[in-house]
Design a protein around this motif. Structure first.
Motif, short mmCIF file in Angstrom:
data_model
loop_
_atom_site.label_atom_id
_atom_site.label_comp_id
_atom_site.label_asym_id
_atom_site.label_seq_id
_atom_site.Cartn_x
_atom_site.Cartn_y
_atom_site.Cartn_z
N ARG A 19 5.23 11.26 8.75
CA ARG A 19 5.63 12.02 9.93
C ARG A 19 6.90 11.43 10.52
N ASP B 237 3.82 17.12 7.50
CA ASP B 237 3.63 18.26 8.41
C ASP B 237 5.01 18.70 8.89
N GLU C 73 9.85 20.37 15.11
CA GLU C 73 9.88 20.38 16.57
C GLU C 73 10.32 19.02 17.11
N THR C 74 9.88 17.94 16.47
CA THR C 74 10.31 16.60 16.88
C THR C 74 11.81 16.43 16.70
N ALA D 44 5.46 20.63 12.41
CA ALA D 44 5.44 19.79 13.61
C ALA D 44 6.68 18.90 13.68
#
Length: 239
Positions: A100, A129, A135-136, A132
């Protein structure tokens, strides 16, 4: 007009790429290893020689993108060197042990970059992922994401790239890369609906040396450089 970014790892390739129609340079060392941070001297000389924007790869070593605190400090120092050299931007990518994008670490690099443009590179293609993590990346302020859609090439990853583009919704640019060439670039751009693409256009030339001792497994009689015709052909397809 679609922006064409070319990744290079030597000054000769910079001159070839911009002459062939490149709009932006990703400046690296060791493209054979996927691209590492260029030397300070290479950054400084590239600024002097380039007529187009230059972004420096910030990657302290080959291998995975899970960097230690010491390596993150090194990346911040290299970003400072890119700023001091007068580059237009930097290219970063990092993941944690779970695959991540680490929010705090990315934000630290964004602070180091300050006014520079920031591209998040194909580390996103190893994300566990990606939805997600997009978006980070957007929240951190990256202006674009380089991706092959979690596939070996952008052409193979078209379905995922379309989904990425839809999710980004113009909050950041999506730049497909990996395996982009004159034969597929028009299809890739049209299928995804993007305004920029990334490629190496790699070729080679013979060495000026007539003889020598081999310095390892590589061919010392061969110098990898950007192929003018490959880049020019893509530029022609893009208009």
């Amino acid at each position: 007009m679609t922006t064409l970014e070319i990744c290079i790892d030597n000054l000769e390739s910079l001159l070839i790429a911009q002459d062939a129609g490149a709009d932006r340079i990703e400046l690296c060392s060791a493209l054979a290893l996927g691209g590492l941070t260029p030397s300070v001297g290479l950054m400084q000389q590239a600024v002097r020689m380039a007529r187009i924007p230059v972004y420096a790869m910030i990657r302290p070593r080959a291998g995975d993108f899970c960097f230690s605190p010491d390596e993150l400090e090194l990346m911040a120092l290299d970003i400072a060197a890119a700023r001091a050299a007068g580059l237009h931007g930097v290219v970063v990518g990092l993941l944690d042990e779970h695959g991540r994008v680490p929010k705090a670490a990315l934000e630290r690099l964004m602070v180091a970059a300050g006014p520079l443009g920031v591209t998040f590179h194909r580390a996103i293609d190893l994300s566990s992922d990606w939805r997600a993590d997009l978006e980070t990346i957007v929240a951190a302020g990256c202006e674009r994401i380089l991706s092959s859609g979690q596939a070996a090439s952008a052409e193979q990853g078209l379905e995922t790239l379309v989904l990425m583009r839809e999710q980004l919704a113009d909050r950041a640019s999506l730049m497909p890369g990996a395996g982009v060439n004159a034969g597929n670039v028009a299809h890739i751009v049209a299928a995804i609906g993007v305004s920029e693409v990334h490629m190496s256009g790699m070729g080679w030339r013979g060495s000026a040396m007539t003889s020598g001792v081999a310095m390892g497994a590589s061919d010392d009689g061969r110098v990898n450089v950007t192929d003018h015709d490959k880049v020019a052909a893509v530029r022609q397809r893009l208009g």
